[in-house]
Design an enzyme around this catalytic site. Structure first.
Site, PDB file in Angstrom:
ATOM      1  N   ARG A 135      38.320  31.471  33.760  1.00 29.29           N
ATOM      2  CA  ARG A 135      38.332  29.912  35.316  1.00 29.29           C
ATOM      3  C   ARG A 135      38.208  28.497  34.453  1.00 29.29           C
ATOM      4  NH1 ARG A 135      37.576  32.291  39.228  1.00 29.29           N
ATOM      5  NH2 ARG A 135      36.181  34.570  39.628  1.00 29.29           N
TER       6      ARG A 135
ATOM      7  N   HIS B 133      43.052  40.489  30.436  1.00 29.09           N
ATOM      8  CA  HIS B 133      43.738  40.045  32.166  1.00 29.09           C
ATOM      9  C   HIS B 133      43.934  38.457  31.077  1.00 29.09           C
ATOM     10  CE1 HIS B 133      44.238  38.783  36.311  1.00 29.09           C
ATOM     11  NE2 HIS B 133      44.306  40.063  37.011  1.00 29.09           N
TER      12      HIS B 133
ATOM     13  N   TYR C 274      42.941  32.998  35.991  1.00 28.92           N
ATOM     14  CA  TYR C 274      43.376  33.042  37.364  1.00 28.92           C
ATOM     15  C   TYR C 274      44.307  32.065  37.533  1.00 28.92           C
ATOM     16  CZ  TYR C 274      40.594  37.189  37.640  1.00 28.92           C
ATOM     17  OH  TYR C 274      39.613  38.429  37.406  1.00 28.92           O
TER      18      TYR C 274
ATOM     19  N   HIS D 138      48.618  37.874  37.406  1.00 25.98           N
ATOM     20  CA  HIS D 138      49.444  37.747  38.400  1.00 25.98           C
ATOM     21  C   HIS D 138      50.602  36.736  38.284  1.00 25.98           C
ATOM     22  CE1 HIS D 138      44.557  38.034  39.337  1.00 25.98           C
ATOM     23  NE2 HIS D 138      44.520  39.498  39.344  1.00 25.98           N
TER      24      HIS D 138
ATOM     25  N   GLU E   9      51.477  42.093  37.391  1.00 22.60           N
ATOM     26  CA  GLU E   9      49.790  42.442  38.527  1.00 22.60           C
ATOM     27  C   GLU E   9      51.037  42.944  40.060  1.00 22.60           C
ATOM     28  OE1 GLU E   9      46.659  42.376  38.093  1.00 22.60           O
ATOM     29  OE2 GLU E   9      45.808  43.255  39.850  1.00 22.60           O
TER      30      GLU E   9
ATOM     31  N   ASP F 237      48.309  48.183  41.049  1.00 21.79           N
ATOM     32  CA  ASP F 237      46.994  47.966  41.443  1.00 21.79           C
ATOM     33  C   ASP F 237      46.675  48.564  42.748  1.00 21.79           C
ATOM     34  OD1 ASP F 237      43.922  46.955  42.553  1.00 21.79           O
ATOM     35  OD2 ASP F 237      44.122  45.439  41.184  1.00 21.79           O
TER      36      ASP F 237
ATOM     37  N   HIS G 237      45.547  46.175  45.570  1.00 19.87           N
ATOM     38  CA  HIS G 237      46.389  45.297  46.066  1.00 19.87           C
ATOM     39  C   HIS G 237      47.303  46.368  46.515  1.00 19.87           C
ATOM     40  CE1 HIS G 237      44.728  42.416  42.425  1.00 19.87           C
ATOM     41  NE2 HIS G 237      44.414  42.566  43.751  1.00 19.87           N
TER      42      HIS G 237
ATOM     43  N   HIS H  83      45.124  49.407  37.468  1.00 13.35           N
ATOM     44  CA  HIS H  83      43.689  49.072  37.876  1.00 13.35           C
ATOM     45  C   HIS H  83      43.548  50.355  39.386  1.00 13.35           C
ATOM     46  CE1 HIS H  83      45.086  44.477  36.608  1.00 13.35           C
ATOM     47  NE2 HIS H  83      44.112  45.500  35.872  1.00 13.35           N
TER      48      HIS H  83
ATOM     49  N   ASP I  90      42.631  41.294  49.484  1.00  9.96           N
ATOM     50  CA  ASP I  90      42.801  41.389  48.177  1.00  9.96           C
ATOM     51  C   ASP I  90      40.080  41.859  47.827  1.00  9.96           C
ATOM     52  OD1 ASP I  90      42.239  42.235  45.728  1.00  9.96           O
ATOM     53  OD2 ASP I  90      42.588  40.408  44.836  1.00  9.96           O
TER      54      ASP I  90
ATOM     55  N   HIS J  90      38.171  44.780  46.604  1.00 12.30           N
ATOM     56  CA  HIS J  90      38.206  46.050  45.676  1.00 12.30           C
ATOM     57  C   HIS J  90      36.478  46.459  46.324  1.00 12.30           C
ATOM     58  CE1 HIS J  90      40.501  44.084  42.095  1.00 12.30           C
ATOM     59  NE2 HIS J  90      41.072  43.463  43.332  1.00 12.30           N
TER      60      HIS J  90
ATOM     61  N   GLU K  47      38.038  47.848  38.182  1.00 10.80           N
ATOM     62  CA  GLU K  47      37.560  46.156  38.273  1.00 10.80           C
ATOM     63  C   GLU K  47      37.029  46.004  39.732  1.00 10.80           C
ATOM     64  OE1 GLU K  47      41.264  43.312  37.110  1.00 10.80           O
ATOM     65  OE2 GLU K  47      41.438  44.672  38.866  1.00 10.80           O
TER      66      GLU K  47
END
Ligand code: ZN
Ligand code: ZN
Length: 308
Positions: free
Chosen positions: A43, A73, A76, A113, A149, A183, A186, A220, A233, A235, A265
Site C-alpha cells: 500500500r 503480487h 495495489y 492488476h 490477473e 482468479d 474474479h 488464484h 470482488d 473472496h 487468497e
C-alpha cells in the site's frame, strides 16, 4: 531410479513480516509447495532497495525449501491504465521497480492488476496497458513474467473479460514475458461459471480459444461471497461461497493444471485458516489424483493466533 511424483502445487499468500526469507518457513509449516508474497509494502509507493544480504538469505531459504514456484503480487496502488498521466508515470516506475526486485530474487511470476480507467474509451485504455507493459519489460531485462490477473469487473476495472486480456496481449511487442493469472473468484464474479462439469469445460474452452491456455501461469483459488456475474470482488473460504466445492474439485483434479501454481487468497487472520482451506482442497482430490501427486499439506491443525 527416480520415483518422485510431482507435487500438488498448492499454497497461499504468505506474510513477509520479519524479512522476505521468513516466508519460506511460514509457508512450509502448513505444507505449501508454492506461495505468493509481496516484496514490499503493498500500500506504499516507495521502498528501500533490496540489500545483497536480503537477496542471499531469500535464495538460501528457497534452495533448501520444498516450496517450488514463488509468485509475487504487485502493489495495489499501481494503475498503468489510468487516465491521469502522473499516475501512469508513477505506476510504470513502480512496476519497473517491482519487476526488477523479482529479477533480483529469481522469481518467475509477478501478478499485476491490469488497471482501471473511468474516462477513456476501453480500447484506448487496453492499448495503453500494452504500451506501458512494453516500456517496463524493455527497461528491466530478464526472465520474470508479468501476469495480468483476470478481474471481477468492479467499478471501472479493466480486463474482467477474456477478450480484453487477449487484446492487451495481442497489442504487446514483448509477448513472451507477459502471461495470465486466473482468479476463480474474479472470473466467477465477471460471469464465468464453473459450477458444473459442462460450465467448467466451456469456461476453459473459452479461455483457450480467446487467450490460449499456454498463457495461463498461475491460478488464484478463491471462493466468492457474491453471485455469478455480480462484478463484485469478495473472496470466500473454499466451498463456503457461491462457487462451491464441485468447481474446486473439477479444478484440482484437472491434469492440465497439475503443474500450475495454485494460490489461496482467502480471508485470514493467520495460517490456521489457510491450512483449513488447503485441507479442504485435499479432501476434494479423487483417489487417482492422490495417487499421482505428492501432497505436502499437513494433516494436523496449526495453532490459531488469538484474534484481538
Ligand atoms: Zn490480485
Ligand atoms: Zn487474485
Amino acid at each position: 531410479m527416480d520415483t518422485k511424483r510431482p507435487m500438488l502445487m498448492l499454497g497461499a499468500h504468505i506474510s513477509i513480516s520479519g524479512g522476505l526469507d521468513q516466508a519460506f518457513s511460514r509457508g512450509e509449516s502448513i505444507g505449501c509447495t508454492t506461495m505468493q508474497i509481496f516484496t514490499k509494502s503493498n500500500r506504499q509507493w516507495a521502498c528501500k532497495p533490496l540489500t545483497k544480504q536480503e537477496i542471499a538469505a531469500f535464495k538460501k531459504a528457497w534452495q533448501s525449501s520444498f516450496i517450488q514456484d514463488v509468485v509475487v503480487h504487485a502493489a495495489y496502488l499501481i494503475n498503468i491504465a489510468s487516465a491521469n498521466p502522473e499516475v501512469v508515470e508513477k505506476s510504470t516506475n513502480a512496476l519497473m521497480q517491482e519487476l526488477s526486485r523479482c529479477e533480483q530474487l529469481g522469481i518467475p511470476y509477478l501478478v499485476l492488476h491490469p488497471g482501471s480507467n473511468k474516462t477513456s474509451p476501453k480500447q484506448k485504455s487496453l492499448a495503453q496497458i500494452a504500451q506501458q507493459l512494453d516500456k517496463v519489460i524493455e527497461s528491466v531485462p530478464g526472465n520474470t513474467m508479468i501476469l495480468l490477473e483476470t478481474m471481477a469487473g468492479q467499478g471501472s476495472n479493466l480486463c474482467s473479460q477474456f477478450e480484453e486480456l487477449a487484446t492487451v496481449h495481442k497489442t504487446l511487442k514483448n509477448k513472451t514475458r507477459v502471461g495470465i493469472c486466473f482468479d476463480t473468484c474474479h472470473a466467477f464474479a465477471a460471469g464465468y461459471d464453473m459450477r458444473t462439469q459442462q460450465a467448467y469445460e466451456s469456461t476453459w474452452q473459452l479461455f483457450d480459444q480467446i487467450i490460449g491456455l499456454e498463457l495461463l501461469k498461475v491460478i488464484h483459488v478463491n471462493d466468492s461471497k457474491k453471485e455469478l456475474g455480480s462484478r463484485v470482488d469478495r473472496h470466500e473460504h473454499i466451498g463456503e461461497g457461491k462457487i462451491g466445492n464441485e468447481s474446486f474439485s473439477l479444478l484440482f483434479n484437472d491434469k492440465r493444471f497439475f503443474s500450475i501454481p495454485k494460490i489461496l487468497e482467502t480471508p485470514k487472520d493467520d495460517l490456521a485458516e489457510d491450512l483449513k482451506n488447503m485441507q479442504k482442497i485435499v479432501s476434494l482430490l479423487r483417489p487417482e489424483t492422490k495417487n499421482e501427486l505428492e501432497i505436502k499439506v499437513v494433516e494436523r491443525e496449526v495453532e490459531a493466533k488469538s484474534k484481538q
